[in-house]
Design an enzyme around this catalytic site. Structure first.
Site, PDB file in Angstrom:
ATOM      1  N   ASP A 301      25.047  -7.896  45.831  1.00  0.00           N
ATOM      2  CA  ASP A 301      23.674  -8.396  45.916  1.00  0.00           C
ATOM      3  C   ASP A 301      23.500  -9.333  47.101  1.00  0.00           C
ATOM      4  O   ASP A 301      24.401 -10.075  47.475  1.00  0.00           O
ATOM      5  CB  ASP A 301      23.339  -9.137  44.623  1.00  0.00           C
ATOM      6  CG  ASP A 301      21.904  -9.632  44.586  1.00  0.00           C
ATOM      7  OD1 ASP A 301      20.991  -8.783  44.617  1.00  0.00           O
ATOM      8  OD2 ASP A 301      21.693 -10.854  44.538  1.00  0.00           O
ATOM      9  N   GLU A 353      23.445  -4.325  49.244  1.00  0.00           N
ATOM     10  CA  GLU A 353      21.995  -4.516  49.155  1.00  0.00           C
ATOM     11  C   GLU A 353      21.635  -5.417  50.325  1.00  0.00           C
ATOM     12  O   GLU A 353      21.714  -6.630  50.247  1.00  0.00           O
ATOM     13  CB  GLU A 353      21.629  -5.132  47.805  1.00  0.00           C
ATOM     14  CG  GLU A 353      20.129  -5.176  47.529  1.00  0.00           C
ATOM     15  CD  GLU A 353      19.484  -6.508  47.883  1.00  0.00           C
ATOM     16  OE1 GLU A 353      18.397  -6.486  48.486  1.00  0.00           O
ATOM     17  OE2 GLU A 353      20.063  -7.564  47.586  1.00  0.00           O
TER      18      GLU A 353
END
Length: 634
Positions: A301, A353
């Protein structure tokens, strides 16, 4: 000091220990006895308090000059405990065990005495085929899921990991997905953080059951033929003062510079990625989930937050020692992470990401890359949603929002994500973004789904989007399963299932995703129709994609094809089966003997209004099949 312990702590303090979960925290050393090892380099004293001592402190002893503290205590499995730290100023604070494998249920933060979670794994066949068949030239179609809001009991309580084996896995498998991506299931306090503000980097959240049940869920997925990825958050952590923040009374896991430590965007603290012990901690977390829990990959993330010093609010002018924007510690850590993960597991997925144009995110480290094997294509996603959410007649001037992605589609090994972030916080669901009345919204959604599934790159779709849920995603309640009582939603779910299975069965859609050979654009200069050919390695593995982006049917539309012969329409988005109006489908096509747009031959089709066709060449074996309808019933 024990020689083995000394070696472990030496590696930990160098940043070279990616198995520190095996030594730090609480570990059973005999019947009813536990050893505690805590890293708190600037503490004046460290003790353990717990149910086993009536919450009275049991002092740990410093281990030389290592910054670590060691001790033993009797206790029973399941008893709660915390780490008591006396800071240099004399303040006494209670903290979590950063290496705990289990915690009490929220809102408490006490750890539980527990061994490394155990499970009798039965996924050898899955792991063997994973090793033998790397993902680059295989179908990869991911169903993104938030376990807390997929389904709930009638009283609003969560389903458990064990219940999810039956509630989630068969459903995802039937829909035709290859992998399940779980939003973070590491222990966290705030439901509204969706799991992205973490405290337990080695603990599956207690919301859904004990760690052993989490392992059973992963095993069951593998036995069903589903891979499991989990979102992992190494950039920042929860601010709560009884967790990792100021762990020993000083910045321990976070940057010492408050400006760099403060993550304004998410209200968290940034890990000091340049600190050796923090690297050991995070590398060990990654390996825990991949080694011990058999996960098939990590979606990392907020990579941009780790790549740029000026990414966050108020840091627009932050620069590194060379005057650049790059976070040098962050890039070094990411390279180290991927190096160690792939050295141990060359067959797993490491997905970034990452929302910027940082180069070579998915390129090998020895070529100057970060070493991930996939990157989310956020540009493609944003442009696609912007285009399809515009009225069809207004968006004709913006066809470049689709076609521009052809310029960079092979710069990285991309995953094309329609994720949770796009269906929350006022952005509307995918279906609600689509223009027009309800019928046209579904027609647009089906056409966008074909664009998604046939564009080069691997795929990801967030739960509920497969049937066109109208409401935005809400983390506090289950999906709107009642939608499936509506024929249009039920037919959209059928469409998604058919499209997913067609994707898996069609090598042209995944075998050459990252090669120039994998796509040939045949119509790319119009504002209303796009056509391209996807190719596999074998000459027979071809698929022609035609998208009509206006709500106007086009009769006798000429589509370029790669050779003469018979072709078949494998999918028509306007079939009544999917919620469209076509009850008789044009299926069998014979070439016209006329070249078109530089291609050797062409076919004439009836192109459905606001619809898409998938056309495939027929082989000698299939050319003798039964006749197929060639007209449309209104």
């Amino acid at each position: 000091m024990d020689e083995t312990l000394a070696k472990w702590l030496y590696l930990f303090n160098r940043g070279d220990d990616n198995q520190s979960f095996r030594r730090f925290g609480a570990h059973r050393v005999g019947p009813g006895r536990w050893q505690f090892l805590v890293w708190a380099p600037n503490a004046k004293a460290v003790a353990i308090v717990g149910e086993f001592s009536d919450w009275q402190p049991t002092a740990l002893k410093p281990v030389g000059e290592t910054g670590c503290w060691l001790g033993e205590h009797a206790g029973d499995v399941g008893q709660l405990y915390k780490v008591q730290v006396t800071t240099r100023t004399g303040e006494i604070v209670e903290k979590i065990d950063p290496f705990a494998f289990a915690f009490e249920k929220k809102p408490g933060t006490a750890a539980k005495l527990t061994d490394l979670p155990q499970h009798a794994w039965q996924d050898t066949a899955w792991l063997t085929q994973r090793k033998d068949h790397l993902s680059y030239d295989r179908p990869l179609n991911i169903y993104e899921l938030h376990l807390g809001s997929f389904k709930r009991h009638e009283d609003g309580s969560y389903i458990t990991y064990r219940e999810a084996i039956n509630e989630v896995l068969p459903y995802v498998k039937k829909l035709g997905y290859t992998h399940l991506e779980l939003m973070p299931l590491m222990e966290h306090l705030l439901d509204a953080s969706w799991g992205y503000q973490l405290m337990g980097y080695f603990a599956p959240t207690s919301r859904f059951g004990p760690p052993e049940d989490f392992l059973a869920f992963i095993d069951a997925a593998h036995q069903l033929g589903l891979g499991v990825i989990m979102d992992w958050v190494p950039g920042h952590f929860i601010r709560n003062t009884d967790t990792l923040a100021q762990f020993d009374g000083t910045p321990t896991f976070e940057y010492a510079d408050p400006h760099r430590a403060d993550n304004v965007r998410w209200g968290t603290w940034n890990f000091d990625l340049g600190k050796a012990q923090v690297q050991s901690f995070l590398l060990s977390s990654a390996m825990f989930w991949l080694d011990w829990c058999h996960l098939d990959g990590l979606r990392v993330d907020a990579v941009s937050n780790m790549l740029y010093m000026d990414y966050d609010a108020g840091k627009e002018h932050d620069r590194n020692r060379f005057g650049g924007r790059e976070n040098l510690e962050g890039t070094a850590f990411l390279k180290r992470l991927n190096t160690q993960v792939f050295a141990a597991h060359p067959d797993v997925l490491m997905i970034a990401e990452e929302s910027s144009d940082y180069p070579k995110v998915s390129a090998p480290i020895d070529t100057g890359g970060l070493g991930f094997n996939y990157k989310w294509n956020m540009g493609w996603m944003n442009d696609t949603l912007k285009y399809f959410s515009t009225d069809p007649y207004a968006r004709q001037a913006h066809i470049d929002q689709l076609t521009f992605s052809w310029v960079y589609m092979q710069n990285e090994q991309f995953i094309l994500p329609f994720s949770h972030d796009e269906v929350v916080h006022g952005k509307k669901s995918l279906m609600h973004k689509m223009p027009g009345d309800r019928y046209n919204q579904f027609a647009n959604l089906r056409t966008m789904a074909v664009w998604h599934m046939t564009f080069p790159g691997k795929k990801l779709l967030f739960m509920g989007s497969e049937w066109g849920q109208f409401l935005e995603w809400r983390d506090w309640s289950q999906l709107e399963w009642v939608d499936l009582n509506d024929p249009l939603n039920e037919k959209m779910q059928t469409f998604t299932t058919v499209l997913n299975h067609l994707y898996q069965a069609t090598p042209a859609l995944w075998q050459e995703d990252f090669q120039a050979h994998g796509i040939n654009i045949t119509i790319g200069d119009r504002s209303d129709v796009i056509a391209y050919e996807r190719r596999g390695r074998a000459d027979k593995d071809r698929l022609i994609v035609v998208l009509n982006l206006l709500p106007e049917q086009r009769d006798q539309f000429i589509v370029p094809v790669p050779h003469a012969g018979l072709y078949e329409i494998g999918l028509n988005t306007e079939s009544a089966r999917f919620g469209g109006t076509w009850t008789h489908l044009q299926r069998r096509l014979r070439t016209r003997g006329k070249p078109e747009r530089g291609q050797p031959d062409s076919v004439a089709v009836v192109l459905p209004a606001m619809g898409a066709l998938l056309i495939k060449p027929l082989t000698e074996k299939t050319q003798g099949a039964g006749s197929m309808e060639v007209k449309r019933d209104d």
